[in-house]
Design an enzyme around this catalytic site. Structure first.
Site, short mmCIF file in Angstrom:
data_model
loop_
_atom_site.label_atom_id
_atom_site.label_comp_id
_atom_site.label_asym_id
_atom_site.label_seq_id
_atom_site.Cartn_x
_atom_site.Cartn_y
_atom_site.Cartn_z
N GLY A 10 1.08 -1.64 0.19
CA GLY A 10 0.12 -0.41 0.25
C GLY A 10 1.02 0.95 0.28
O GLY A 10 1.63 1.09 0.41
N ARG A 72 0.49 -5.39 -5.18
CA ARG A 72 1.08 -6.10 -4.55
C ARG A 72 0.83 -7.58 -4.71
O ARG A 72 0.52 -7.95 -4.83
CB ARG A 72 -0.28 -6.44 -3.18
CG ARG A 72 -0.70 -4.96 -2.57
CD ARG A 72 -1.64 -5.45 -1.14
NE ARG A 72 -1.86 -4.42 -0.63
CZ ARG A 72 -2.15 -3.65 -0.30
NH1 ARG A 72 -1.01 -4.07 1.26
NH2 ARG A 72 -2.42 -2.43 0.71
N ASP A 103 5.42 -5.55 5.75
CA ASP A 103 5.95 -6.87 5.75
C ASP A 103 6.55 -7.37 4.86
O ASP A 103 6.49 -8.36 4.38
CB ASP A 103 4.79 -7.41 6.61
CG ASP A 103 5.71 -8.42 7.79
OD1 ASP A 103 6.21 -8.78 8.05
OD2 ASP A 103 4.67 -9.72 7.17
N THR A 125 4.76 1.59 6.42
CA THR A 125 3.58 1.22 6.18
C THR A 125 2.92 2.63 7.29
O THR A 125 2.89 2.60 8.24
CB THR A 125 3.63 0.17 6.88
OG1 THR A 125 1.59 0.31 7.00
CG2 THR A 125 3.83 -0.19 8.05
N ILE A 126 1.39 2.84 6.75
CA ILE A 126 0.81 4.10 7.73
C ILE A 126 0.53 2.93 8.74
O ILE A 126 0.13 4.15 9.92
CB ILE A 126 -0.39 4.87 6.91
CG1 ILE A 126 -1.81 4.16 6.54
CG2 ILE A 126 0.30 5.61 6.17
CD1 ILE A 126 -2.96 4.20 5.86
N ASP A 127 0.46 1.76 8.30
CA ASP A 127 0.09 0.86 9.74
C ASP A 127 1.02 0.96 11.07
O ASP A 127 0.48 0.58 12.19
CB ASP A 127 -0.95 -0.56 9.85
CG ASP A 127 -1.77 -0.76 8.76
OD1 ASP A 127 -2.33 0.29 8.04
OD2 ASP A 127 -1.81 -1.61 8.05
N ASP A 129 3.12 -1.31 12.22
CA ASP A 129 2.60 -2.29 12.47
C ASP A 129 3.77 -3.37 11.81
O ASP A 129 3.65 -4.43 11.87
CB ASP A 129 1.28 -3.04 11.86
CG ASP A 129 1.54 -3.05 10.55
OD1 ASP A 129 2.16 -2.22 9.56
OD2 ASP A 129 0.28 -4.46 10.28
N ARG A 162 -25.10 13.18 18.20
CA ARG A 162 -25.35 11.78 17.58
C ARG A 162 -23.97 11.01 18.17
O ARG A 162 -23.07 11.94 18.56
CB ARG A 162 -25.26 11.90 15.69
CG ARG A 162 -26.48 12.13 15.18
CD ARG A 162 -25.66 12.31 14.35
NE ARG A 162 -27.37 12.88 13.19
CZ ARG A 162 -27.40 13.68 11.93
NH1 ARG A 162 -26.20 13.71 11.56
NH2 ARG A 162 -28.54 13.53 11.73
N MET A 169 -7.58 2.30 9.27
CA MET A 169 -7.39 1.58 9.34
C MET A 169 -6.08 0.76 10.19
O MET A 169 -6.15 1.50 11.47
CB MET A 169 -6.04 2.12 7.45
CG MET A 169 -6.65 2.21 6.45
SD MET A 169 -5.44 2.33 4.61
CE MET A 169 -7.50 2.06 3.88
N GLY A 170 -5.69 -0.07 10.00
CA GLY A 170 -5.43 -0.78 10.75
C GLY A 170 -5.86 -2.48 10.72
O GLY A 170 -6.44 -2.57 11.12
N ARG A 171 -4.73 -3.38 9.74
CA ARG A 171 -5.25 -4.66 9.47
C ARG A 171 -5.61 -5.55 10.82
O ARG A 171 -6.37 -5.99 11.92
CB ARG A 171 -4.37 -4.78 8.66
CG ARG A 171 -5.03 -6.42 7.80
CD ARG A 171 -4.27 -6.07 6.80
NE ARG A 171 -3.47 -6.18 5.75
CZ ARG A 171 -4.64 -5.97 4.26
NH1 ARG A 171 -5.48 -6.87 4.62
NH2 ARG A 171 -3.70 -5.31 2.87
N GLU A 222 -10.01 -0.96 11.25
CA GLU A 222 -10.80 -1.66 11.04
C GLU A 222 -11.48 -3.14 10.89
O GLU A 222 -11.52 -3.98 10.57
CB GLU A 222 -9.96 -2.06 9.34
CG GLU A 222 -8.77 -1.61 8.90
CD GLU A 222 -7.97 -1.92 7.84
OE1 GLU A 222 -8.46 -1.38 6.40
OE2 GLU A 222 -6.70 -1.73 7.40
N HIS A 278 -8.53 5.38 1.84
CA HIS A 278 -6.73 5.48 1.81
C HIS A 278 -6.94 7.21 2.02
O HIS A 278 -5.91 7.52 1.71
CB HIS A 278 -7.47 5.21 0.11
CG HIS A 278 -7.83 3.49 0.09
ND1 HIS A 278 -8.99 3.38 0.38
CD2 HIS A 278 -6.25 3.05 -0.05
CE1 HIS A 278 -8.57 2.07 0.19
NE2 HIS A 278 -7.37 1.59 -0.83
O1 F6P Z 1 -1.32 -0.10 3.95
C1 F6P Z 1 -1.54 -0.94 4.74
C2 F6P Z 1 -3.20 -0.77 4.42
O2 F6P Z 1 -3.18 0.76 4.79
C3 F6P Z 1 -3.78 -1.17 5.30
O3 F6P Z 1 -4.19 -0.43 5.98
C4 F6P Z 1 -5.42 -1.69 4.60
O4 F6P Z 1 -6.04 -3.03 5.05
C5 F6P Z 1 -4.62 -1.87 3.45
O5 F6P Z 1 -3.47 -1.38 3.14
C6 F6P Z 1 -5.81 -1.62 2.52
O6 F6P Z 1 -5.47 -2.06 1.21
P1 F6P Z 1 -5.23 -1.83 -1.08
O7 F6P Z 1 -5.16 -0.03 -0.83
O8 F6P Z 1 -5.32 -2.68 -1.34
O9 F6P Z 1 -7.33 -1.71 -0.43
#
Ligand code: F6P
Length: 348
Positions: A10, A72, A103, A125-127, A129, A162, A169-171, A222, A278
């Site tokens: 990503g 990817r 990774d 990675t923005i995550d 991780d 509300r 994000m954050g898999r 997420e 995104h």
């Molecule tokens: O790069 C990591 C990430 O941003 C995750 O947080 C997310 O689940 C994934 O990429 C989304 O990927 P794509 O751009 O392929 O939808």
């Protein structure tokens, strides 16, 4: 030396700043020539590249995305993948690769090392991780973007009394959720590392309302899921259902909408969901990420010239160090749960 550089996985703010640093530091310090492979490992497999030089790197520092493109792609899942990588690098007379990725992308570099591919990794990675480094570049920008979004959501949530669920994000890891949740003053932060109790979430939101706080922001990563298996199944079913990528990762996204529906039904409070998606990956890097990306790029060039192949440049106690790729890949760096302790007094 002739260097090859690629960006995989990503995209992430700061990729272009690393490319600029590698090209310029390599040229100025060592007289290196650099070529950029297009679309990550895909360009290496297919022999698609572009010449890079310091002049062409002008303007890259502040530019989001990656001028090299990304994908990817997993050479280990492609017919003759390893052989094609070797062929391209030999044909282009590449002495070493600078591989910028997370990774998956760095995992490929790690596996190719014993097969004769000389590579140094740069953690992206923005995550946030990736193991082996305190922080990846791009993460800080994503947190800033998410925080600004939460600030905006808070004013509309307050006006309408509300609950707004903000999905970030954050898999595998809740770094963005935790930091943006703390920075944005969220009422609840839900992360993949800690399966959540939906009854408890709803009870806390109700208690807030009873105390006179008539709006709430719930930040959910997420990859977060409820602890209850039946609810977890229902939440997982709300995801896109798209086929997994070349590294076997499912496409996430959907927990926010699911959660907002559950909260509205269970508490009676009007609820909405916003998925930042995104937006968190796009745009210009913060000054911190520009500096970190530049430090990583310069350090990667030096690692190459020191022959430190099979390593990744990393941040440790504020300094740039080298860690074996082997130690960095294969086991995600999950959230430091102390951060949730810091958040705890402000939640609910
Ligand atoms: O790069 C990591 C990430 O941003 C995750 O947080 C997310 O689940 C994934 O990429 C989304 O990927 P794509 O751009 O392929 O939808």
């Amino acid at each position: 030396m002739r260097l090859g550089v690629l960006t995989g996985g990503g995209d992430c703010p700061g990729l272009n700043a690393v490319i600029r640093a590698v090209v310029t530091a390599g040229h100025v310090r060592h007289g290196d020539q650099t070529i950029g492979y297009l679309d990550g490992w895909r360009g290496v497999l297919d022999g698609r590249s572009t010449a890079l030089d310091p002049l062409r790197s002008t303007g890259l520092l502040a530019m989001g995305g990656t001028v090299l493109g990304t994908s990817r792609t997993n050479p280990f899942g492609e017919p003759d993948g390893v052989e094609r990588v070797r062929r391209t690098l030999a044909a282009d007379r590449i002495d070493a690769l600078v591989v910028i990725g997370g990774d998956d992308t760095l995992g490929v570099a790690n596996r190719l090392g014993p097969m004769g591919v000389r590579a140094v990794g740069v953690p992206k990675t923005i995550d946030n991780d990736l193991s082996g480094t305190e922080v990846t570049f791009g993460f800080q920008t994503a947190v800033q973007t998410a925080t600004e979004a939460i600030d905006r959501l808070a004013t509309t949530a307050e006006s309408h009394h509300r609950v707004i669920v903000c999905e970030v994000m954050g898999r595998h890891a809740g770094w963005i959720a935790a930091e943006a949740g703390i920075a944005g003053g969220a009422a609840e932060i839900l992360v993949p590392e800690v399966p959540f109790d939906l009854d408890q979430v709803c009870a806390k939101l109700t208690a807030r309302h009873e105390r006179g706080q008539f709006f709430s922001i719930v930040v959910v990563a997420e990859g977060a899921l409820p602890a209850d298996p039946t609810l977890a199944e229902s939440a997982a079913a709300a995801r896109s259902g798209a086929p997994p990528d070349a590294f076997g990762h499912a496409r996430l996204g959907g927990i926010g909408d699911w959660l907002a529906g559950q909260i509205e039904r269970r508490t009676g409070f009007e609820a909405r969901a916003t998925t930042l998606g995104h937006i968190q990956r796009g745009g210009t890097p913060t000054a911190f990420d520009r500096v970190l990306a530049t430090r990583f790029g310069v350090a990667a060039v030096e690692a190459v010239h020191d022959g430190a192949f099979g390593t990744m440049v990393a941040l440790s106690a504020g300094s740039i160090v080298r860690v074996p790729l082997d130690q960095a890949v294969g086991h995600p760096k999950t959230l430091d749960l102390d951060l949730l302790e810091v958040a705890a007094p402000f939640l609910g």
